[in-house]
Design an enzyme around this catalytic site. Sequence first.
Site, short mmCIF file in Angstrom:
data_model
loop_
_atom_site.label_atom_id
_atom_site.label_comp_id
_atom_site.label_asym_id
_atom_site.label_seq_id
_atom_site.Cartn_x
_atom_site.Cartn_y
_atom_site.Cartn_z
N ASP A 200 0.67 -1.17 -0.16
CA ASP A 200 -0.11 -0.03 0.15
C ASP A 200 0.64 1.19 0.06
OD1 ASP A 200 -2.17 -1.48 -0.02
OD2 ASP A 200 -2.36 -1.66 2.12
N LYS B 29 0.80 -8.28 -2.09
CA LYS B 29 -0.65 -7.94 -2.64
C LYS B 29 -0.63 -6.72 -2.99
CE LYS B 29 -3.56 -6.52 0.97
NZ LYS B 29 -4.26 -5.26 0.22
N ASP C 225 -5.64 -7.48 -4.91
CA ASP C 225 -6.66 -7.25 -3.92
C ASP C 225 -7.74 -6.03 -4.61
OD1 ASP C 225 -8.25 -7.03 -1.80
OD2 ASP C 225 -6.78 -5.86 -0.33
N LYS D 163 -11.22 -6.45 -4.89
CA LYS D 163 -12.39 -6.66 -4.39
C LYS D 163 -13.76 -6.00 -5.32
CE LYS D 163 -10.74 -5.28 0.26
NZ LYS D 163 -9.41 -4.83 -0.03
N ASP E 128 -19.95 -5.79 -8.42
CA ASP E 128 -20.57 -5.15 -9.58
C ASP E 128 -21.67 -6.23 -10.32
OD1 ASP E 128 -21.17 -3.39 -11.65
OD2 ASP E 128 -19.38 -2.46 -11.73
N THR F 91 -20.38 -7.59 -15.53
CA THR F 91 -18.89 -6.76 -15.38
C THR F 91 -18.04 -7.54 -14.72
OG1 THR F 91 -20.62 -4.81 -15.54
CG2 THR F 91 -18.44 -4.40 -14.64
N THR G 257 -12.45 -6.03 7.68
CA THR G 257 -11.85 -6.09 9.00
C THR G 257 -12.17 -4.70 9.70
OG1 THR G 257 -9.93 -6.02 8.12
CG2 THR G 257 -10.62 -8.08 9.10
N ARG H 126 0.40 -2.11 7.55
CA ARG H 126 1.11 -0.93 8.01
C ARG H 126 2.18 -1.31 9.27
NH1 ARG H 126 -4.26 2.38 8.18
NH2 ARG H 126 -4.90 0.17 8.22
O1 C5P Z 1 -2.08 -1.85 6.95
P1 C5P Z 1 -2.96 -2.89 7.21
O2 C5P Z 1 -2.49 -4.15 8.05
O3 C5P Z 1 -4.42 -2.27 7.81
O4 C5P Z 1 -3.52 -3.27 5.91
C1 C5P Z 1 -4.61 -4.33 5.62
C2 C5P Z 1 -4.65 -4.71 4.12
O5 C5P Z 1 -5.51 -5.63 3.92
C3 C5P Z 1 -4.88 -3.48 3.31
O6 C5P Z 1 -4.36 -3.53 2.11
C4 C5P Z 1 -6.57 -3.57 3.14
O7 C5P Z 1 -7.09 -2.91 1.71
C5 C5P Z 1 -6.72 -5.25 2.95
N1 C5P Z 1 -7.87 -5.81 3.60
C6 C5P Z 1 -8.41 -5.40 4.62
N2 C5P Z 1 -9.76 -6.25 5.21
C7 C5P Z 1 -10.46 -6.78 4.22
C8 C5P Z 1 -9.67 -7.07 2.84
C9 C5P Z 1 -8.57 -6.48 2.52
O8 C5P Z 1 -7.82 -4.74 5.62
N3 C5P Z 1 -11.45 -7.45 4.62
#
Ligand code: C5P
Length: 247
Positions: free
Chosen positions: A15, A37, A64, A66, A69, A73, A128, A220
């Site tokens: 990210d 990812k 990722d 997600k 639609d 599509t 989450t 992160r």
């Molecule tokens: O930085 P962090 O550990 O919160 O990153 C979580 C990653 O997982 C992010 O890229 C977020 O888009 C992805 N994600 C998520 N919850 C989901 C699916 C994907 O946090 N249900």
Amino acid sequence: MINEKIRQKLVLALDVETIEKAKTLVDKLSPYVGVFKVGLELFCGCGLEIINYIKEKNSDFFLDVKLHDIPNTVERASYNIIKNGATFFNVHTTGGIKMMKSAREGANKASKDFNTKKPLILGVSVLTSIDEQTLKDELSNKKTLQEFVLDLAKNAKSAGLDGVVASANEIRLIKKELGDDFLVLTPGIRPLWANVDDQKRINTPSNAIKNGADFIVLGRAVTKAPDVVEAIKKIYEEIEKEVQEVI
Ligand code: C5P
């Protein structure tokens, strides 16, 4: 020596805003990470440019995006994802069974047309970053969060998906009902020393693996650490100390 059982489970969320930053993370972390990812930030910024770079480093690539639609599509988008070289991606389970089946069909058709390995498709259950209260107040959901996640996972399985994205707190329930082979990838992973940020349903890397996670997403907690290699090494040490199954 890198513990390969742990490496295969670790998914690093790239990210970041530029391809250069993403490449630096791949260079530093590919010895420790089985899957990189690419999420919406990097994909919207740079497309799929990083894909071959990751594959050359002997790591897998997870898109990722997600998808959510109408079925047609999603089928066409899934076809194009496979056509462009990604074989692991996700869709939202709340798009419904027909939409998930369309993702499977589009991906499988492209896989046949372009002779790729079998596409792996996961369904995002409940993000989450959403907790029980938000589910009730904003999304008008009357079920408990666990019941809702399980229902969505059942739909994903019946649509022919390979697994779901869920928090570490729901893995045991999903595996008990849908079997060990049904994959669970868990974001919201936070070592005890990391900031929680915007995540709600969090757990530690060790607990997620003890609960049966096939993949855990490190974001992160690693990418914002002062030294990303030190951070991931610390995570390896904690897992090796706390989880017997990986030793
Ligand atoms: O930085 P962090 O550990 O919160 O990153 C979580 C990653 O997982 C992010 O890229 C977020 O888009 C992805 N994600 C998520 N919850 C989901 C699916 C994907 O946090 N249900």
